[in-house]
Design a protein around this motif. Sequence first.
Motif, PDB file in Angstrom:
ATOM      1  N   VAL A  44      -4.852  -0.586 -14.635  1.00  0.00           N
ATOM      2  CA  VAL A  44      -4.228  -2.134 -14.756  1.00  0.00           C
ATOM      3  C   VAL A  44      -2.944  -2.136 -14.028  1.00  0.00           C
ATOM      4  CG1 VAL A  44      -3.124  -3.905 -15.980  1.00  0.00           C
ATOM      5  CG2 VAL A  44      -6.108  -2.838 -16.927  1.00  0.00           C
ATOM      6  N   LEU A  45      -2.036  -0.871 -15.184  1.00  0.00           N
ATOM      7  CA  LEU A  45      -0.397  -1.173 -14.770  1.00  0.00           C
ATOM      8  C   LEU A  45      -0.866  -0.814 -13.198  1.00  0.00           C
ATOM      9  CD1 LEU A  45       0.811   0.689 -18.466  1.00  0.00           C
ATOM     10  CD2 LEU A  45       0.522  -1.843 -17.026  1.00  0.00           C
ATOM     11  N   ALA A  46      -1.249   0.133 -12.828  1.00  0.00           N
ATOM     12  CA  ALA A  46      -0.877   0.665 -10.831  1.00  0.00           C
ATOM     13  C   ALA A  46      -1.705  -0.864 -10.531  1.00  0.00           C
ATOM     14  CB  ALA A  46      -1.407   1.558 -10.811  1.00  0.00           C
ATOM     15  N   GLN A  47      -1.930  -1.498 -10.711  1.00  0.00           N
ATOM     16  CA  GLN A  47      -2.224  -2.607  -9.631  1.00  0.00           C
ATOM     17  C   GLN A  47      -0.765  -3.582  -9.954  1.00  0.00           C
ATOM     18  OE1 GLN A  47      -6.047  -4.399 -11.011  1.00  0.00           O
ATOM     19  NE2 GLN A  47      -6.031  -6.571  -9.819  1.00  0.00           N
ATOM     20  N   ARG A  48      -0.233  -3.820 -10.609  1.00  0.00           N
ATOM     21  CA  ARG A  48       0.990  -4.179 -10.003  1.00  0.00           C
ATOM     22  C   ARG A  48       0.713  -5.828  -9.925  1.00  0.00           C
ATOM     23  NH1 ARG A  48       5.209   0.000  -8.021  1.00  0.00           N
ATOM     24  NH2 ARG A  48       5.587   1.486  -9.713  1.00  0.00           N
ATOM     25  N   THR A  49       0.490  -6.445 -10.864  1.00  0.00           N
ATOM     26  CA  THR A  49      -0.039  -8.046 -10.702  1.00  0.00           C
ATOM     27  C   THR A  49       1.131  -8.468 -11.916  1.00  0.00           C
ATOM     28  OG1 THR A  49      -1.868  -8.509 -12.478  1.00  0.00           O
ATOM     29  CG2 THR A  49      -2.146  -7.657 -10.695  1.00  0.00           C
ATOM     30  N   ALA A  50       1.495 -10.102 -11.184  1.00  0.00           N
ATOM     31  CA  ALA A  50       2.476 -10.587 -12.202  1.00  0.00           C
ATOM     32  C   ALA A  50       1.935 -11.357 -13.531  1.00  0.00           C
ATOM     33  CB  ALA A  50       2.640 -11.438 -11.378  1.00  0.00           C
ATOM     34  N   LEU A  51       0.803 -10.642 -13.554  1.00  0.00           N
ATOM     35  CA  LEU A  51       0.032 -11.701 -14.724  1.00  0.00           C
ATOM     36  C   LEU A  51      -1.305 -10.479 -15.343  1.00  0.00           C
ATOM     37  CD1 LEU A  51      -0.595 -13.327 -16.543  1.00  0.00           C
ATOM     38  CD2 LEU A  51      -3.062 -15.447 -15.342  1.00  0.00           C
ATOM     39  N   LEU A  52      -0.921  -9.826 -16.484  1.00  0.00           N
ATOM     40  CA  LEU A  52      -1.467  -8.922 -16.644  1.00  0.00           C
ATOM     41  C   LEU A  52      -2.454  -9.706 -18.091  1.00  0.00           C
ATOM     42  CD1 LEU A  52       0.747  -7.364 -15.390  1.00  0.00           C
ATOM     43  CD2 LEU A  52       0.291  -5.741 -17.362  1.00  0.00           C
ATOM     44  N   LEU A  53      -4.106  -9.356 -18.322  1.00  0.00           N
ATOM     45  CA  LEU A  53      -4.828  -9.845 -19.366  1.00  0.00           C
ATOM     46  C   LEU A  53      -5.990  -8.499 -20.357  1.00  0.00           C
ATOM     47  CD1 LEU A  53      -6.524 -13.024 -17.313  1.00  0.00           C
ATOM     48  CD2 LEU A  53      -4.438 -12.600 -18.631  1.00  0.00           C
ATOM     49  N   LEU A  54      -4.933  -8.839 -21.148  1.00  0.00           N
ATOM     50  CA  LEU A  54      -5.542  -7.154 -22.324  1.00  0.00           C
ATOM     51  C   LEU A  54      -6.514  -7.659 -23.251  1.00  0.00           C
ATOM     52  CD1 LEU A  54      -1.576  -5.714 -22.003  1.00  0.00           C
ATOM     53  CD2 LEU A  54      -3.523  -5.498 -20.065  1.00  0.00           C
ATOM     54  N   ASP A  55      -7.013  -7.216 -23.212  1.00  0.00           N
ATOM     55  CA  ASP A  55      -8.353  -7.263 -24.247  1.00  0.00           C
ATOM     56  C   ASP A  55      -8.293  -6.153 -25.149  1.00  0.00           C
ATOM     57  OD1 ASP A  55      -9.810  -8.515 -26.331  1.00  0.00           O
ATOM     58  OD2 ASP A  55     -11.770  -9.049 -24.296  1.00  0.00           O
ATOM     59  N   GLU A  56      -7.954  -6.853 -26.649  1.00  0.00           N
ATOM     60  CA  GLU A  56      -7.560  -5.114 -27.745  1.00  0.00           C
ATOM     61  C   GLU A  56      -6.711  -4.039 -27.080  1.00  0.00           C
ATOM     62  OE1 GLU A  56     -10.873  -5.612 -30.684  1.00  0.00           O
ATOM     63  OE2 GLU A  56     -11.218  -7.158 -30.049  1.00  0.00           O
TER      64      GLU A  56
ATOM     65  N   GLU B  75       0.722  -0.993   0.022  1.00  0.00           N
ATOM     66  CA  GLU B  75      -0.205  -0.053  -0.402  1.00  0.00           C
ATOM     67  C   GLU B  75       1.031   1.278   0.862  1.00  0.00           C
ATOM     68  OE1 GLU B  75      -4.235   1.638   2.264  1.00  0.00           O
ATOM     69  OE2 GLU B  75      -2.524   0.142   3.728  1.00  0.00           O
ATOM     70  N   ALA B  76       1.994   1.293   0.363  1.00  0.00           N
ATOM     71  CA  ALA B  76       2.643   2.349   0.633  1.00  0.00           C
ATOM     72  C   ALA B  76       3.011   2.893  -1.059  1.00  0.00           C
ATOM     73  CB  ALA B  76       4.230   2.105   1.601  1.00  0.00           C
ATOM     74  N   GLU B  77       3.266   1.816  -1.757  1.00  0.00           N
ATOM     75  CA  GLU B  77       3.907   2.125  -3.239  1.00  0.00           C
ATOM     76  C   GLU B  77       2.512   3.064  -3.455  1.00  0.00           C
ATOM     77  OE1 GLU B  77       4.652  -1.708  -4.841  1.00  0.00           O
ATOM     78  OE2 GLU B  77       6.145  -2.431  -3.444  1.00  0.00           O
ATOM     79  N   ASP B  78       1.085   2.964  -3.466  1.00  0.00           N
ATOM     80  CA  ASP B  78       0.177   3.814  -4.555  1.00  0.00           C
ATOM     81  C   ASP B  78       0.778   5.053  -5.135  1.00  0.00           C
ATOM     82  OD1 ASP B  78      -1.095   1.683  -2.815  1.00  0.00           O
ATOM     83  OD2 ASP B  78      -2.952   3.040  -2.129  1.00  0.00           O
ATOM     84  N   ASP B  79       1.221   6.175  -4.187  1.00  0.00           N
ATOM     85  CA  ASP B  79       1.623   7.311  -4.561  1.00  0.00           C
ATOM     86  C   ASP B  79       2.570   6.930  -6.128  1.00  0.00           C
ATOM     87  OD1 ASP B  79      -0.149   8.604  -3.361  1.00  0.00           O
ATOM     88  OD2 ASP B  79       1.090   9.593  -2.431  1.00  0.00           O
ATOM     89  N   GLU B  80       3.245   6.063  -5.821  1.00  0.00           N
ATOM     90  CA  GLU B  80       4.812   6.240  -7.116  1.00  0.00           C
ATOM     91  C   GLU B  80       4.046   5.294  -8.293  1.00  0.00           C
ATOM     92  OE1 GLU B  80       7.982   3.783  -8.958  1.00  0.00           O
ATOM     93  OE2 GLU B  80       6.142   2.575  -7.229  1.00  0.00           O
ATOM     94  N   ALA B  81       3.043   4.095  -7.809  1.00  0.00           N
ATOM     95  CA  ALA B  81       2.326   3.134  -9.046  1.00  0.00           C
ATOM     96  C   ALA B  81       1.401   3.840  -9.906  1.00  0.00           C
ATOM     97  CB  ALA B  81       1.934   1.708  -8.115  1.00  0.00           C
ATOM     98  N   VAL B  82       0.702   4.960  -9.248  1.00  0.00           N
ATOM     99  CA  VAL B  82      -0.318   5.805 -10.198  1.00  0.00           C
ATOM    100  C   VAL B  82       0.413   6.210 -10.709  1.00  0.00           C
ATOM    101  CG1 VAL B  82      -2.220   7.350  -9.746  1.00  0.00           C
ATOM    102  CG2 VAL B  82      -1.823   5.371  -8.792  1.00  0.00           C
ATOM    103  N   ALA B  83       1.921   7.585  -9.965  1.00  0.00           N
ATOM    104  CA  ALA B  83       2.351   8.075 -11.296  1.00  0.00           C
ATOM    105  C   ALA B  83       3.403   7.076 -12.158  1.00  0.00           C
ATOM    106  CB  ALA B  83       3.474   8.535  -9.830  1.00  0.00           C
TER     107      ALA B  83
END
Length: 271
Positions: free
Chosen positions: A167-179, A127-135
């Motif tokens: 989706v990128l800000a969510q920072r999961t190890a698996l990204l599923l991108l539809d078109e 949770e401490a990474e929120d600001d950095e992840a969003v930016a």
Amino acid sequence: MGVKRRRQVPARPEPGAELLTAAGLHLAVGGRELLSGVDLVVRAGEVLALLGPNGAGKSTLLSVLAGDVPPSSGTVLLGGRPLGDHRPAELALHRALLPQSAALSFPFPAGEVVRMGRAPWAGTAAEAEDDEAVAAALAATDSTAFVDRPFTALSGGERARVALARVLAQRTALLLLDEPTAALDLRHQELVLQVARDRARAGDAVVVVLHDLSLAAAYADRIVLLADGRTVADGPVAEVLDAPLLSRVYAHPVEVFPHPGTGTPLVVPAR
């Protein structure tokens, strides 16, 4: 009063680890079979492109892999566990899904929409990474300039980039991108696929539905080609992007040429 325990942050996967495996997937809706015996393995560190004509089952397969739609039969394992064994909150720590359309009726600022991607990490050390992840997500998608603009006031392409940033800000190890490139101009199509490439290089796995075969050739490590809900081919780019095979699957003659500079296959319709 007891002390609330913080939820654990999932460990990052080892390179090449099987993050997700699907076996014998069938899905029937209204008497029509949308998926017919699909098998699939998604590994850490790769970009896997799902290709095929309209109605092939690409988006349907992505929804099943995300856990949004249960298959009629077959299994999906995420991290070695059945997908259905993961609670929704836990699932959101492991995979992020970008649907085809980003529907949002309330005029939230674009920056707040991206911050929604951090919701699964509330109560964890991350949770401490929120600001950095969003930016970082806004910067990666070239969306920083309209961070304060209402999402509903953005153009279609701008909305698509903000949705990807979430989706990128969510920072999961698996990204599923539809078109993810459907509403984008040429520059931003390249930017989005480069972002996918960078995430894979960092050790994540990216599964992306595409219609542009040459884009898939330039950025994917592996291609799964679908037709009528079935897997027609699954392999390296040069192996799957075969002119006779593509001509048959797309019911239109195509030609495949090596790019003069890189050797990457270029796929064009025969005219």
